[in-house]
Design a protein around this motif. Structure first.
Motif, short mmCIF file in Angstrom:
data_model
loop_
_atom_site.label_atom_id
_atom_site.label_comp_id
_atom_site.label_asym_id
_atom_site.label_seq_id
_atom_site.Cartn_x
_atom_site.Cartn_y
_atom_site.Cartn_z
N GLU A 153 9.33 -5.01 -15.25
CA GLU A 153 9.30 -4.33 -13.96
C GLU A 153 10.72 -4.00 -13.50
N THR A 154 11.62 -4.98 -13.61
CA THR A 154 13.00 -4.78 -13.17
C THR A 154 13.71 -3.75 -14.03
N SER A 157 12.38 -0.31 -13.16
CA SER A 157 12.86 0.14 -11.86
C SER A 157 14.32 0.55 -11.94
N HIS A 175 8.05 -13.06 -1.73
CA HIS A 175 9.00 -12.05 -2.16
C HIS A 175 9.82 -11.56 -0.95
N GLN A 177 10.83 -8.70 -0.19
CA GLN A 177 10.37 -7.44 0.38
C GLN A 177 9.21 -7.67 1.34
N TYR A 321 7.58 1.24 -0.54
CA TYR A 321 7.72 -0.16 -0.15
C TYR A 321 8.38 -0.38 1.20
N TRP A 327 13.66 -3.68 -1.62
CA TRP A 327 12.92 -2.65 -2.36
C TRP A 327 12.82 -1.34 -1.58
N LYS A 330 12.91 1.64 -3.80
CA LYS A 330 12.09 1.56 -5.01
C LYS A 330 10.97 2.59 -5.00
#
Length: 474
Positions: A153-154, A157, A175, A177, A321, A327, A330
């Motif tokens: 995922e990282t 992104s 998290h 976010q 997000y 994020w 993102k």
């Protein structure tokens, strides 16, 4: 578990907007959960967000005419409109394919899941480069078996791609976010500049609607932003969708969400086209955009620049997000935000499965679309009396937070699915630039100004980059 109360849900959402409380007395809600197989209150979310958008139109109508009108929304119809892209038919046959063949959920080497969104070719090709494999599901699965879910995922992104690792609600709540969004309402409406009060133009003598004479510049793709523009068009706005020839699109979504809009093309890398957009901005009331965070700002059309160029603008922003938190920049789409914020895991657990289970509709997209429209109309209402330039912000993750707060539906997963034959009474056949379309009618019934789309869906770039005369706006 007690079922959510749609009227209370609508009232709580309405109070976020700052619109007159008296409007709530005009709402007539019918139907009850469950309407789709889900443990979440997807029907309540559909009914409340759609009703809020129609009530906002009724509030503008009252501001312009002195008269209220009733708004009726049935839950079964609302959730059908939340799946409008599924029910779209073109010339009696299926619409073009929506999903890319490798899009979906995959188990990684650490036993956790990731979801890939590869409907845009550049996103698909970027994922394949990162994985070093061919465009086949089995090869993608084998390659992801060498990754940990959050590491992929990282990496994705960081490469500008759209991938989400599946989290539980507990994991999402920890998290940073989630922490950044926790105190945010589903719609944020902020004054960002000074301008004198700007009442909406006088209504034309005939065929007037709540947004007659309102001009909306739309820079959106996929579902949420386009649904907002489609909603504003349903209440009479002149909505001009602006795209560019080099940008990708998804055919069935262009067709379904293009109802009521005109469509032009401008390449903002070109000086002449940029100048044309500046002229359009000077005549606009609403600037609706859903591109990646900072994308339009880098081209000179962010909210602050728009407010300087056109004092009194209502600038409406969609993000994946949210506009705060780590994020904030993102990229993401509905299916990915469902995965990242815990819904796919929670729905799977309710079904007794460990494989990701998506919600039975793109609920975050559609709800966010109506919330964007609500925010735009609320800001227009305030601009008429207070003046000012305004910035409306909605994100898919804020919408997810709101949906989660509505509670769960006991035995909701036992509800039957809604097939197209089950909603034949909610469909209409309309001609378009793509052929004869079968589409879901708008679910909000207004007693004096029935919602409708007079402009048929047209191929991108079919219209000139210019406004209609104010009296000719729909």
């Amino acid at each position: 578990m007690p079922s959510p109360d749609p009227a209370a849900t609508l009232a709580a959402l309405w109070r976020v907007t700052g619109l007159p409380e008296a409007a709530l007395a005009q709402a007539r809600l019918s139907g009850a959960e469950p309407v789709l197989p889900s443990s979440f209150a997807v029907g309540t979310a559909a009914q409340a967000s759609l009703a809020a958008s129609a009530l906002a139109a009724a509030a503008l109508w009252q501001q312009r005419t002195g008269r209220w009108q009733q708004v009726a929304v049935d839950m079964r119809h609302a959730i059908a409109e939340f799946r409008s892209e599924r029910y779209l038919r073109v010339d009696g046959g299926p619409a073009p394919e929506l999903w890319d063949k490798i899009a979906g959920a995959y188990r990684c080497g650490d036993g956790r899941w990731v979801r890939l969104h590869t409907n845009f070719l550049h996103h698909r090709d970027g994922v394949l480069r990162l994985l070093g494999c061919a465009n086949q599901k089995d090869e993608v699965q084998a390659a992801l078996g060498k990754w940990d879910a959050e590491a992929f995922e990282t990496a994705a992104s960081d490469a500008g791609l759209v991938v989400a690792a599946m989290r539980s609600f507990d994991e999402w709540d920890r998290h940073p976010q989630a922490a950044a969004l926790r105190e945010l309402p589903p719609v944020v409406i902020e004054r960002i500049g000074d301008a004198p009060p700007m009442p909406l133009p006088d209504l034309p003598a005939q065929d007037a609607r709540p947004l007659s004479g309102v001009r909306v510049l739309e820079f959106t793709r996929i579902i949420a932003g386009p649904v907002a523009g489609r909603t504003l068009a349903a209440h009479g706005a002149d909505v001009l969708l602006v795209t560019a020839p080099h940008l990708p699109s998804i055919a069935p979504l262009v067709i379904d969400t293009g109802r009521g809009k005109r469509s032009c093309q401008l390449d903002l890398r070109d000086a002449d086209d940029k100048h044309t957009l500046h002229k359009l901005l000077h005549g606009a009331d609403v600037f609706l955009q859903g591109y990646r965070p900072g994308g339009l700002a880098a081209l000179g059309f962010g909210p602050e620049a728009a407010a300087r160029a056109r004092p009194g603008i209502v600038y409406v922003s969609l993000s994946a997000y949210g506009h705060v938190g780590p994020w904030a920049g993102k990229r993401g789409f509905d299916s990915l935000v469902q995965t990242a914020t815990g819904f796919n895991d929670a729905e799977a657990r309710a079904a007794g499965s460990d494989a990701p289970r998506p919600l039975p509709a793109q609920v975050l997209d559609h709800a966010a679309g109506y919330l964007l429209a609500v925010g735009a109309m609320a800001a227009l209402h305030r601009r008429a009396t207070e003046g000012g330039s305004w910035h409306v912000r909605v994100s898919l993750a804020q919408t997810a937070q709101w949906l989660r707060g509505l509670g769960r539906i006991e035995e909701g997963l036992q509800a039957p699915d809604q097939r197209i034959d089950d909603i034949s009474d909610l469909l209409e056949a309309v001609p378009s630039g793509f052929g004869m379309l079968t589409t879901v009618r708008h679910a909000a019934q207004l007693s004096e100004t029935p919602a409708r789309w007079e402009q048929p869906s047209v191929p991108l770039g079919s219209d000139a980059a210019e406004w209609l005369p104010r009296g000719g706006a729909r």
